[in-house]
Design an enzyme around this catalytic site. Structure first.
Site, short mmCIF file in Angstrom:
data_model
loop_
_atom_site.label_atom_id
_atom_site.label_comp_id
_atom_site.label_asym_id
_atom_site.label_seq_id
_atom_site.Cartn_x
_atom_site.Cartn_y
_atom_site.Cartn_z
N ALA A 144 1.39 3.92 1.53
CA ALA A 144 1.93 4.51 2.76
C ALA A 144 2.85 3.57 3.53
O ALA A 144 3.43 3.96 4.54
CB ALA A 144 0.77 4.94 3.67
N LYS A 145 3.01 2.34 3.07
CA LYS A 145 3.89 1.38 3.76
C LYS A 145 5.36 1.77 3.54
O LYS A 145 5.68 2.53 2.63
CB LYS A 145 3.64 -0.04 3.25
CG LYS A 145 2.22 -0.53 3.42
CD LYS A 145 1.79 -0.62 4.86
CE LYS A 145 0.39 -1.19 4.98
NZ LYS A 145 -0.13 -1.16 6.36
N PRO A 146 6.27 1.21 4.33
CA PRO A 146 7.69 1.51 4.11
C PRO A 146 8.14 1.29 2.67
O PRO A 146 8.88 2.11 2.11
CB PRO A 146 8.39 0.56 5.09
CG PRO A 146 7.43 0.43 6.22
CD PRO A 146 6.07 0.40 5.56
N PHE A 157 0.86 -1.18 0.00
CA PHE A 157 0.00 0.00 0.00
C PHE A 157 0.90 1.24 0.00
O PHE A 157 1.97 1.23 0.62
CB PHE A 157 -0.88 -0.04 1.25
CG PHE A 157 -1.87 1.08 1.37
CD1 PHE A 157 -3.03 1.09 0.62
CD2 PHE A 157 -1.64 2.12 2.26
CE1 PHE A 157 -3.94 2.13 0.74
CE2 PHE A 157 -2.55 3.17 2.38
CZ PHE A 157 -3.70 3.17 1.61
#
Length: 369
Positions: A185-187, A183
C-alpha cells in the site's frame, strides 16, 4: 460504483506486461534469493534517491532496525522520535535494545516538532528518528542541525515518503541512514513485504549488508550479530517494473491531492482541515489525511456513501498497551499528538484514480458537512 481505498489492480493492469516479463525472467533463471535483480534494483533506487548506497531488505521494519544495529545503538541508549507514527518506529528502537523518547508533533504537518527535540536530549541520547508522515519529509535541516550540535545520528523513517522532496533533495538522502518500506500500500510497493536502506557512508553500508546476511562477512564466516533480512529477487523484479512509471505516479498523486484541496477549500466546518504541505516540500502523498471534529460520525456517513476511510493512527505510540507499560513517561502530555490521534482520517488516493471516482468521494465529503 465501488470505490477502493487503494487500487493496486489498476496499477497492475497498466504495468502487467513489464511485471509479468520480469517475474518470468526470475522464474527462468531460478535465482530466487540474491538474484541479479537485487543488485539492479539497488543501483536504480540509489541513483533515484541520490545516495551512494541502497541496500534492499525484507521489510520496512528491518529497514529501521538494521541501521540502529549497524550504528551500535543498543542497551542503555535513547533514541528521540515522534509520538505519532505506526508502531514499527518505536518497535525497532526497542528491538535494538534502546529506549524511545517521544516528542510531540507540529500541529500543521503532524511530523516531529523540531522545537521540542533539544529538551528531550540526555547524556544517553544517541540518535533522532524523525518520521516523514503521510508522504511529507520532516524538517530535516532543523533536525540535522540539532543532531550535529549534540553529536547525534539521524535515521529517517521514510516508510511513507519514498520519492518525496525537501529543498529539492529526495527523502532518504539527508541522514546517515534512512529506511523505507515497500509494503504493497506504500507509494512504491511490491507484492509482499519489502524495504530498503539508504546511506552515503561506505563503512555503514558494509556493516548493514553483513547484518542483513546473518552477520556474515563471507559465506559461513559470521563476524557480527545479524538477521535474515534479504529481499526476495521476485519482489525486486516487481519493484523494477514499477519504477518505470513511478515519477508519473507521483505526479498523479499530486493531481488527486490538488483536486481534493480545491474541492474542500469551501468547507468551513469546525475541526475540519486538509493536509498542510510546507512550501519547500513535495509530498509523496502516501495518504490524504483530513482532520474532523466528530470522526465516528464522519466515518459512518462515509460508510453509508460507499467511501472507504482509514485512520492513521488512532492511538499514539506511547499509549499502546505494551509501550505504555514499558517505554512511556506517564507524566508526559503530548497534547498535539493525542489530538491528532483522535481527529485524523484518511480518504482514498492512488495514481490511477479517475475524476469520476474522485468526484464521488468529494461529493460524499461535502454532503457530510
Amino acid at each position: 460504483m465501488s470505490i477502493p481505498f487503494i487500487d493496486l489492480k489498476a496499477q497492475y493492469n497498466a504495468l502487467k506486461t513489464s511485471i509479468d516479463s520480469r517475474i518470468h525472467k526470475v522464474l527462468d533463471h531460478g535465482a530466487y534469493v540474491n538474484g541479479p535483480e537485487v543488485v539492479e534494483l539497488e543501483q536504480t533506487l540509489a541513483k533515484y534517491v541520490g545516495t551512494k548506497h541502497c541496500l534492499t531488505i525484507a521489510n520496512g521494519t528491518d529497514a529501521l532496525w538494521v541501521p540502529l544495529m549497524a550504528l551500535g545503538i543498543g542497551q542503555g541508549d535513547e533514541v528521540i522520535t515522534t509520538a505519532f507514527s505506526f508502531i514499527a518506529t518505536a518497535e525497532t528502537i526497542v528491538l535494538a535494545g534502546a529506549k524511545p523518547i517521544y516528542v510531540d508533533i507540529d500541529p500543521k504537518t503532524f511530523n516531529i516538532d523540531p522545537a521540542k527535540i533539544e529538551a528531550a536530549i540526555t547524556p544517553r541520547t544517541k540518535a533522532i528518528m524523525p518520521v516523514s508522515l503521510y508522504g511529507q519529509i520532516a524538517d530535516m535541516d532543523k533536525i540535522n542541525a540539532i543532531a550535529k550540535k549534540h553529536n547525534l545520528h539521524v535515521i529517517e523513517d521514510a516508510a511513507q515518503s519514498f520519492g518525496a522532496r525537501y529543498n529539492d533533495k529526495r527523502s532518504g538522502s539527508m541522514s546517515i541512514a534512512t529506511g523505507t518500506s515497500f509494503f504493497p500500500a506504500k507509494p512504491l510497493g511490491c507484492y509482499g513485504d519489502g524495504g530498503a536502506i539508504f546511506t552515503n557512508d561506505d563503512s555503514l553500508a558494509k556493516i548493514i549488508k553483513e547484518i542483513r546476511e546473518h552477520g556474515s562477512e563471507s559465506r559461513y564466516y559470521h563476524t557480527r550479530l545479524g538477521i535474515n533480512g534479504r529481499l526476495d529477487t521476485i519482489q525486486c523484479a516487481v519493484l523494477l517494473a514499477k519504477m518505470e512509471r513511478y515519477d508519473w505516479e507521483l505526479e498523479q498523486r499530486q493531481r488527486v491531492a490538488d483536486r481534493y484541496n480545491n474541492a474542500f477549500s469551501s468547507i468551513k466546518a469546525d475541526g475540519f482541515s486538509t493536509p498542510f504541505v510546507a512550501s519547500n516540500c513535495k509530498s509523496a502523498w502516501a495518504q490524504y489525511t483530513l482532520t474532523v471534529k466528530d470522526r465516528a460520525g464522519f466515518q459512518k456517513k462515509m460508510q453509508d456513501a460507499g467511501v472507504p476511510t482509514s485512520v492513521h493512527y488512532p492511538r499514539i505510540m506511547p499509549d499502546q498497551p505494551w509501550y505504555k507499560e514499558h517505554t512511556a513517561d506517564p507524566k508526559q502530555e503530548l497534547p498535539v499528538a493525542r489530538w491528532a490521534a483522535e481527529h485524523v482520517i484518511s480518504i482514498p488516493i492512488y495514481p490511477d484514480m479517475n475524476d469520476a471516482t474522485q468526484d464521488k468521494v468529494i461529493a460524499a465529503i461535502k454532503a457530510a458537512f
